[in-house]
Design a protein around this motif. Sequence first.
Motif, PDB file in Angstrom:
ATOM      1  N   LEU A 233       0.845  -1.186   0.000  1.00 39.49           N
ATOM      2  CA  LEU A 233       0.000   0.000   0.000  1.00 39.49           C
ATOM      3  C   LEU A 233       0.879   1.234   0.000  1.00 39.49           C
ATOM      4  O   LEU A 233       1.901   1.277   0.689  1.00 39.49           O
ATOM      5  N   GLN A 234       0.489   2.241  -0.774  1.00 37.59           N
ATOM      6  CA  GLN A 234       1.229   3.489  -0.843  1.00 37.59           C
ATOM      7  C   GLN A 234       0.353   4.654  -0.391  1.00 37.59           C
ATOM      8  O   GLN A 234      -0.879   4.565  -0.416  1.00 37.59           O
ATOM      9  N   SER A 235       1.004   5.735  -0.002  1.00 35.49           N
ATOM     10  CA  SER A 235       0.273   6.940   0.388  1.00 35.49           C
ATOM     11  C   SER A 235      -0.665   7.363  -0.740  1.00 35.49           C
ATOM     12  O   SER A 235      -0.246   7.472  -1.890  1.00 35.49           O
ATOM     13  N   GLY A 236      -1.908   7.599  -0.387  1.00 34.53           N
ATOM     14  CA  GLY A 236      -2.889   8.029  -1.379  1.00 34.53           C
ATOM     15  C   GLY A 236      -3.716   6.917  -1.973  1.00 34.53           C
ATOM     16  O   GLY A 236      -4.680   7.187  -2.706  1.00 34.53           O
ATOM     17  N   ASP A 237      -3.383   5.652  -1.690  1.00 34.72           N
ATOM     18  CA  ASP A 237      -4.264   4.570  -2.116  1.00 34.72           C
ATOM     19  C   ASP A 237      -5.603   4.697  -1.388  1.00 34.72           C
ATOM     20  O   ASP A 237      -5.666   5.169  -0.244  1.00 34.72           O
ATOM     21  N   VAL A 238      -6.667   4.265  -2.039  1.00 33.54           N
ATOM     22  CA  VAL A 238      -8.013   4.329  -1.460  1.00 33.54           C
ATOM     23  C   VAL A 238      -8.588   2.918  -1.402  1.00 33.54           C
ATOM     24  O   VAL A 238      -8.531   2.176  -2.384  1.00 33.54           O
ATOM     25  N   ILE A 239      -9.128   2.568  -0.247  1.00 35.40           N
ATOM     26  CA  ILE A 239      -9.833   1.293  -0.084  1.00 35.40           C
ATOM     27  C   ILE A 239     -11.280   1.615   0.277  1.00 35.40           C
ATOM     28  O   ILE A 239     -11.546   2.284   1.276  1.00 35.40           O
ATOM     29  N   THR A 240     -12.206   1.152  -0.538  1.00 34.89           N
ATOM     30  CA  THR A 240     -13.618   1.352  -0.232  1.00 34.89           C
ATOM     31  C   THR A 240     -14.173   0.046   0.327  1.00 34.89           C
ATOM     32  O   THR A 240     -13.869  -1.035  -0.179  1.00 34.89           O
ATOM     33  N   THR A 241     -14.956   0.133   1.417  1.00 36.49           N
ATOM     34  CA  THR A 241     -15.074  -0.990   2.335  1.00 36.49           C
ATOM     35  C   THR A 241     -16.412  -1.717   2.343  1.00 36.49           C
ATOM     36  O   THR A 241     -16.707  -2.449   3.286  1.00 36.49           O
ATOM     37  N   GLY A 242     -17.208  -1.571   1.305  1.00 34.31           N
ATOM     38  CA  GLY A 242     -18.455  -2.313   1.226  1.00 34.31           C
ATOM     39  C   GLY A 242     -19.671  -1.453   1.513  1.00 34.31           C
ATOM     40  O   GLY A 242     -19.568  -0.327   1.992  1.00 34.31           O
ATOM     41  N   THR A 243     -20.836  -2.022   1.225  1.00 33.05           N
ATOM     42  CA  THR A 243     -22.075  -1.237   1.263  1.00 33.05           C
ATOM     43  C   THR A 243     -23.146  -1.924   2.101  1.00 33.05           C
ATOM     44  O   THR A 243     -23.197  -3.167   2.161  1.00 33.05           O
ATOM     45  N   PRO A 244     -24.006  -1.142   2.755  1.00 38.36           N
ATOM     46  CA  PRO A 244     -25.136  -1.730   3.496  1.00 38.36           C
ATOM     47  C   PRO A 244     -26.259  -2.147   2.543  1.00 38.36           C
ATOM     48  O   PRO A 244     -26.157  -1.952   1.328  1.00 38.36           O
ATOM     49  N   PRO A 245     -27.332  -2.719   3.072  1.00 36.77           N
ATOM     50  CA  PRO A 245     -28.428  -3.164   2.209  1.00 36.77           C
ATOM     51  C   PRO A 245     -29.066  -2.006   1.441  1.00 36.77           C
ATOM     52  O   PRO A 245     -28.951  -0.841   1.821  1.00 36.77           O
ATOM     53  N   GLY A 246     -29.749  -2.368   0.347  1.00 39.82           N
ATOM     54  CA  GLY A 246     -30.600  -1.408  -0.340  1.00 39.82           C
ATOM     55  C   GLY A 246     -30.154  -0.979  -1.713  1.00 39.82           C
ATOM     56  O   GLY A 246     -30.714  -0.017  -2.258  1.00 39.82           O
ATOM     57  N   ASN A 247     -29.153  -1.656  -2.308  1.00 42.39           N
ATOM     58  CA  ASN A 247     -28.804  -1.233  -3.661  1.00 42.39           C
ATOM     59  C   ASN A 247     -29.906  -1.648  -4.639  1.00 42.39           C
ATOM     60  O   ASN A 247     -30.818  -2.392  -4.297  1.00 42.39           O
ATOM     61  N   GLY A 248     -29.799  -1.131  -5.857  1.00 40.22           N
ATOM     62  CA  GLY A 248     -30.885  -1.315  -6.809  1.00 40.22           C
ATOM     63  C   GLY A 248     -31.135  -2.745  -7.207  1.00 40.22           C
ATOM     64  O   GLY A 248     -32.280  -3.167  -7.400  1.00 40.22           O
ATOM     65  N   MET A 249     -30.048  -3.511  -7.328  1.00 35.87           N
ATOM     66  CA  MET A 249     -30.177  -4.910  -7.738  1.00 35.87           C
ATOM     67  C   MET A 249     -30.995  -5.720  -6.741  1.00 35.87           C
ATOM     68  O   MET A 249     -31.643  -6.706  -7.101  1.00 35.87           O
ATOM     69  N   ALA A 250     -30.988  -5.309  -5.479  1.00 31.23           N
ATOM     70  CA  ALA A 250     -31.673  -6.063  -4.434  1.00 31.23           C
ATOM     71  C   ALA A 250     -33.155  -5.708  -4.298  1.00 31.23           C
ATOM     72  O   ALA A 250     -33.872  -6.360  -3.536  1.00 31.23           O
TER      73      ALA A 250
END
Length: 280
Positions: A233-250
């Motif tokens: 991992l380097q400075s400035g990397d971004v990790i996005t950590t998942g989503t709660p219920p309710g997206n459109g597909m569901a």
Amino acid sequence: MKLLRYGEKGRERPGLLDQDGCIRDLSEHIDDLSGNALETGTLMRLAAIDPRSLPMIEGEVRLGPCVGRVGKFIAISLNFGDHAAEVEQEVPQEPVVLLKATSSISGPNDDVVIPRGSTKVDWEVELGVVIGKGGVYIDEADALDHVAGYCIVNDVSARDFQMERGGTWDKGKGCDTFGPLGPWLVTKDEAGDVSNLDMWLEVDGKRYQDGSTRTMIFGIAEIVSYVSGFMSLQSGDVITTGTPPGNGMAQIPPVFLKPGNVMHLHIDKLGEQRQRVVSS
């Protein structure tokens, strides 16, 4: 601190949000909010500056992605227990890791463009982690020392590209404009404990997602440590950590974005995003 980047696309300047909600320019102190500027020493130096001594930016300006020159944009999937149940998936035993193209990154209020050939573009409000100090094989006990701060991410996803075009998820995650970041990077000291933050997303005023980071399966320290075992991992990397219920597909039946829709996202302590959906 709430750090940000403002200005026209490709020519953003670094800034911060003062206590009165005004943008102050940081260009005399750092050239961009990226790389080494996100390391602890630099953040401490910026925190020592009296915001009133910085030039105030008058009028309305575009907010750019809150991190510049991102080297890696890493996504963790199925990381909320209630979301895994919603989509009838088993709770993963290890974090599910994929990559979003860095070219998908956009400003928090920029338009989201439906790519050619897709009819199933979906939304996902997520907590983003911005790496400050790089490392590899990071111990979980030390992992938060490597975090500069947090931001909102909309992990926009073309479900048809993701699931119906050969099974490679990255294809549905990396389209241009599919990674709004911001409005600001909230430094770790100001954000505090992020394990119990309310988060929601609305489309045209209808709330579809209404959850909390407390239902995350893998916490921030565990994710940072885990990912660093597979890639440095380097400075400035971004990790996005998942989503709660309710997206459109569901939804029953599924609901997907169409030109003219407006998404509105919120995470406690981290601010809000708003994007208009347009055709390619």
